[in-house]
Every structure is written in C-alpha cells, then in structure tokens.
Design an enzyme around this catalytic site. Structure first.
Site, short mmCIF file in Angstrom:
data_model
loop_
_atom_site.label_atom_id
_atom_site.label_comp_id
_atom_site.label_asym_id
_atom_site.label_seq_id
_atom_site.Cartn_x
_atom_site.Cartn_y
_atom_site.Cartn_z
N TYR A 109 -3.82 2.78 -4.06
CA TYR A 109 -3.78 1.21 -3.87
C TYR A 109 -4.87 0.62 -3.46
O TYR A 109 -5.61 0.97 -3.22
CB TYR A 109 -2.89 0.63 -2.28
CG TYR A 109 -1.75 1.47 -2.76
CD1 TYR A 109 -0.60 0.31 -3.23
CD2 TYR A 109 -0.83 1.92 -1.31
CE1 TYR A 109 0.33 1.55 -3.70
CE2 TYR A 109 0.06 2.62 -1.94
CZ TYR A 109 0.96 2.52 -2.75
OH TYR A 109 2.53 2.38 -2.50
N HIS B 230 -0.25 -4.16 -3.17
CA HIS B 230 -0.56 -3.95 -2.06
C HIS B 230 -1.29 -5.01 -0.83
O HIS B 230 -2.12 -4.85 -0.20
CB HIS B 230 -1.05 -2.56 -1.75
CG HIS B 230 -0.58 -1.37 -0.22
ND1 HIS B 230 -0.66 -1.50 0.83
CD2 HIS B 230 1.37 -1.44 -0.55
CE1 HIS B 230 0.03 -0.78 1.01
NE2 HIS B 230 0.96 -0.33 -0.52
MG MG Z 1 4.34 -1.71 -2.07
#
Ligand code: MG
Length: 437
Positions: free
Chosen positions: A189, A243
C-alpha cells in the site's frame, strides 16, 4: 414426465422446506423459551499468522449453537476481554431469538458506542444469533434476509507486482482464473509513492526507511494503469486501493488523472477524517469512489451515502455491527443508489466472509465483494466455509451461516504471543512524519 417423477419433482421443491419448518417447530414444541446458556470465546492462529477471535453462543436446546467473528488483528486481547468479562455475563439467560433487541442492547450497554472493540463484540454476537435462528428455521441466513437476488457473489481479486510488467502478468493470471474484477497495486500500500530507503533529502539522524511522497504517487499510479490498460484492454474491471495515503487536493487530482482508465473504483483516496473532500472530487471527475473500510460510526458513512458522494461503501461487516447493521447499510445504499463492496483482507476470517456473503447475495444494493483465501489448515478447522471459484463466492447453503469451527483444531493452533503490541505498520514521509493508513 411420468406421474411418479412429477410427484418426486414436486417433493424436491415443496416438501423438503416444509418438512424442515415442521422439524423446527417439532423440535421446539413444548420446550421452555430458548435461552443463552454459555458464551465461549475461541481464539486461534488457524495454523497460520492469524489473530482470530470467534464467539460460540450455546443455547438451552442441546446441540443448538451459533458462531460469530470478533477478529481484530490490532486489539485482539481487548476484544477477548470485552467478550469474556462484559458481554458473556450480560448475555447468559437472555432469549437469542430477539436479535434486533439484543443488538440494540449490546450497542447501548457500553454507554459510549460505535467504538471498534465493542463493534467487534456486537458483530460477533449478532452473527451467532443469526446462525442460531437459521439453524432453528432449517434455512441459510440469506433466506431469512429475503432470499437470493443473485446466483453467487462476484469477488474482486488482488493483483499486483513491484513493477508494471509483473503487475500486468499478475492481472493476466487473475483473468485466467476467471476474475472479471481485479484490484491492481504496485508493491505494498502506497507503492509507487515511495522514495527508496536512504535516498532523498532527509533530516540528520531521522527516518531512514522508504518515505512516502504524495506527488510521486499521483504521478506514478496513473502511468501504471495506462500501461495495464494498454496490455490487457478495457474488459477487466480494475480497482486500486490508495489506503488513505493522500490528502485534500492530491486526492482530487489523483481521481481526475485516473479517469481515462475507466476504473471500477479507486478506494480510500482519503482517510476517514477527511470525508468532506469527496464533494470536491465529485465536481471534477466521474472516477467511482469506494470508501470506508475504516468506518465504524454511522456518521462516517451516512452523509457520503445520502449525498451520493461515493459509489461503494467498503465497511467490514465485523467492524460495523454484524449482519444486522450490514443489512441496514445495504438498504440505505439501495435507497440512494450507492452500492456495497464489503471489505475482507488478509487478517479477516471465514465467518466474517460468510456473514458478508449472506448480505451480499440477498441485497439489491450489492456492488462487489473483496476476496479472501485461506490455507488448508483453516479449511480443515472450519468445515462449511465459503469457496471462491472462477471469481464467485459460494456459501455452503447449510442452515444458519453454514460454517462450523472444530474447537479441538482451534486449540491446536493457539494465538501466537504478541510481543510488539501488534501495531498497524505505519509509513512515514522524508521528514519523518506519519502517513495516515
Ligand atoms: Mg482497502
């Protein structure tokens, strides 16, 4: 069709459900009202790295029990203590048939409400009560929610790689496995936005690891999707999870730049503290927005749904209040033309996956379900768990949630000791400041 076959066919559609209902009433006729006898807390690693917490609610009817998911990877022991010391003594002796009343009572019992730990507790109890009711009725939970409105639950796959070539290969593997919906990431992320460890202009003696840079991310990820679309075309429905790594106008600009790639959605371009920015995104782009895996309070998703500022709500069923609350969210979404995309992810468990399944398959507001796969040790420990085949999630169709837990195997896989406090891994910028996850 022969007369005998005709009546046999009639029996296949008519007699079996009727006899299940008769069986349920026969089993309960003349018995004292059902009560909760015991609330067991079962914590297990599942033979892997999980920190799963399940609740098993046993009733006054021998052999009738329900299970629910209270898993919380980051506050595991807090959830266990809340269940064992507060919820269990409160629930014993109560009537498990009164799901809504018990949901309200569990929600208000703590006085302060909508916190993640008690939401896990409420969710687990709620799932177990639906499991019990389904078993009593001889029906899967989705039948009690109104029945199927689709034949199976489409899921999106997780694809990605550390460079654009491996990301494309990963997407192609997902397509070959039958997935139509595919999330594509560049490494972890925030990947695509990291200045490598030791590089860049940094404070003396400060953060030396990879450093997240918003503008770099906004520059890199649209180029990734430009490449992916050039290689795989526009048939697969693509998603990307930011994210929560962006702030304000960078989230707006990122969404605008993703528009040419016809995303199925971009996810959490902003952290939950900054939901007011979604109205600015709406003014400049049609890139669909999926939001809210961190949401626990209705005030977080309510304005986004009722103002039609997002396209998919991403709540985790066990974080918002279980099947009862997920069904209400789905109904709210249906009224306002928003869809659901209930969250799963690597730390989540098969009971929560099936709780989402029962809402997904019975809800007109369903948009997509995140996939989740489990190792063989879990399949053995949890008979009846869902199965994903060619991009679709199937439940077991057994009464209740349709899943069980082998307590002997769960005990064989105890929780691993938590020595570091189990923090969510946090990213930092060049100057050492935290990035919201
Ligand atoms: Mg997510």
């Amino acid at each position: 069709m022969k007369r005998r076959d005709f009546f046999r066919a009639l029996g296949a559609v008519g007699v079996i459900p009727a006899s299940a209902a008769q069986e349920a009433s026969r089993r309960t006729a003349g018995l004292p009202p059902l009560t909760i006898r015991e609330v067991k807390v079962i914590a297990t690693s599942g033979g892997a790295r999980y920190r799963w917490v399940f609740v098993k609610i046993l009733t006054s009817e021998p052999g009738l029990y329900g299970i629910g998911s209270a898993s919380n990877h980051f506050q595991t022991h807090a959830v266990m203590a809340a269940l064992e010391r507060h919820a269990a003594p409160y629930l014993v002796g109560k009537n498990p048939d009164r799901i809504e009343d018990l949901w309200q009572a569990m929600h208000l019992r703590t006085y302060w409400r909508n916190g993640p730990v008690n939401n896990n507790v409420v969710s687990a109890v709620d799932m177990a009560l639906w499991d019990i009711k389904g078993k009593r009725a001889g029906m899967p939970v989705y039948e009690l929610l109104g029945g199927k409105v689709r034949d199976a639950v489409p899921c999106y796959d997780h694809a990605g790689g550390n460079d654009r070539e491996s990301a494309v290969e990963s997407v192609q593997r997902s397509m070959a496995n039958g997935y139509r919906y595919i999330r594509v990431q560049l490494g972890p992320y925030g990947g695509g936005g990291f200045i490598p460890a030791g590089q860049g202009s940094r404070p003396e003696g400060g953060h030396a690891g990879p450093a997240f840079d918003e503008e770099l991310y906004v520059e890199t990820i649209p180029k990734l999707f430009d490449y992916v679309r050039a290689k795989v075309g526009f048939e697969p429905k693509l998603c990307h999870d930011v994210h929560s790594h962006l702030t304000g106008m960078n989230a707006v600009e990122f969404s605008r730049r993703m528009q040419p790639y016809q995303m199925f959605f971009v996810e959490d371009v902003l952290p939950p503290e900054q939901i007011a920015w979604y109205k600015h995104i709406r003014q400049v782009t049609t890139t669909p927005q999926a939001v809210g895996e961190l949401f626990t309070h209705p005030f977080e998703y309510l304005p986004l749904i009722t103002d039609r500022l997002i396209d998919f709500v991403r709540c985790r069923v066990s974080a918002v209040g279980g099947i009862t609350q997920a069904k209400k969210i789905a109904t709210l979404c249906e009224v306002f033309g928003v869809k659901t995309a209930f969250q799963e992810g690597g730390d989540n468990d098969p009971v929560n996956q099936l709780a989402a399944y029962h809402v997904d398959i019975s809800s007109p507001a369903f948009g997509i379900q995140e996939e989740n796969h489990f190792p063989d040790s879990v399949r053995e420990m949890m008979p009846g768990m869902g199965e994903i085949r060619k991009g679709y999630l199937y439940g077991s169709d057994k009464p209740g949630l349709g899943i069980d837990i082998d307590e002997r195997l769960a005990a064989k896989y105890p929780l691993q000791p938590i020595t570091d406090g189990s923090p969510y891994p946090l990213d930092r910028t060049l100057d050492g400041a935290l990035v919201k996850p």
